[in-house]
Enzyme design. Structure first.
Site, PDB file in Angstrom:
ATOM      1  N   GLY A  47       2.041  67.667  42.719  1.00 51.99           N
ATOM      2  CA  GLY A  47       2.791  66.643  43.436  1.00 51.99           C
ATOM      3  C   GLY A  47       2.378  65.292  42.880  1.00 51.99           C
ATOM      4  N   LEU A 101      -3.952  63.671  39.727  1.00 48.34           N
ATOM      5  CA  LEU A 101      -3.579  63.096  38.432  1.00 48.34           C
ATOM      6  C   LEU A 101      -4.237  61.730  38.220  1.00 48.34           C
ATOM      7  CD1 LEU A 101       0.234  63.976  38.428  1.00 48.34           C
ATOM      8  CD2 LEU A 101      -1.632  65.221  37.325  1.00 48.34           C
ATOM      9  N   HIS A 142      -2.500  65.669  50.869  1.00 45.74           N
ATOM     10  CA  HIS A 142      -3.043  64.969  49.690  1.00 45.74           C
ATOM     11  C   HIS A 142      -2.067  63.884  49.221  1.00 45.74           C
ATOM     12  CE1 HIS A 142      -5.166  64.865  45.648  1.00 45.74           C
ATOM     13  NE2 HIS A 142      -4.025  64.248  45.401  1.00 45.74           N
TER      14      HIS A 142
HETATM   15 NI    NI Z   1      -3.379  62.787  43.983  1.00 37.95          NI
END
Ligand code: NI
Length: 177
Positions: A47, A101, A142
């Site tokens: 995501g 990320l 998250h």
């Molecule tokens: Ni994240």
């Protein structure tokens, strides 16, 4: 559209409380969603949230992927969620490994609500209302944390369970995010 640069932990733009989407169905919102999708796919993410590409809007996308890293992920439909609201259901919490990320190469154990209801809107302003649990609930928590300037390392309670993915899981050929 385009693969955008993902900003990394330490950049103050990741710490902002993002602004609500006020206009749906606009070319700008569609372009943002297309860029988020291109970027998430290019980096093999589960995501991504708009603040991670330095866009100060309450928009997250997640799901719709297959990955050896996320064997539980196939159940999560591809979702674009604007202005989300999360409400936990029950008291149960669950520990699980997370990566981000914006924190490349690292993994940490984070406690999340096991079950929750989330509401919000798709890019055309149609309401979304789902009750989910497990990995789906974890991913939503998250990603939505990013909208409030919270990165998963801030939620780690035992820093002994935080480290480099290739050291924690040697030989597992995890992707470098
Ligand atoms: Ni994240």
């Amino acid at each position: 559209m385009a693969v955008r640069e993902v900003i990394r932990m330490g950049d103050p733009r990741l710490l902002r409380v993002a602004k609500p989407v006020e206009a749906f169905g606009t070319p700008q919102l569609r372009a943002l969603v297309a860029d988020l999708l291109d970027t998430m796919q290019a980096m093999n993410g589960a995501g991504i949230a708009a603040p991670q590409i330095a866009v100060d809007q309450r928009v997250v996308i997640f799901g719709g992927f297959r990955s050896p890293r996320y064997p539980d992920a196939e159940d999560i439909p591809f979702t674009v969620l604007c202005n989300p609201v999360l409400v936990p259901i029950g008291d149960a919490r669950e520990d699980g490994w997370e990566g981000c990320l914006s924190v490349p190469g690292m993994r940490g154990v984070v406690s999340r609500w096991h079950r929750l209801r989330y509401t919000g809107f798709d890019p055309d302003g149609r309401p979304i209302d789902r009750t989910v649990d497990g990995f789906h609930a974890r991913v939503v928590q998250h990603e939505c944390d990013h909208l409030d300037g919270v990165l998963y390392p801030m939620r780690i309670t035992d820093l002994r369970q935080f480290g480099f993915a290739d050291v924690l899981f040697p030989g597992q050929a995890l992707e470098d995010d």
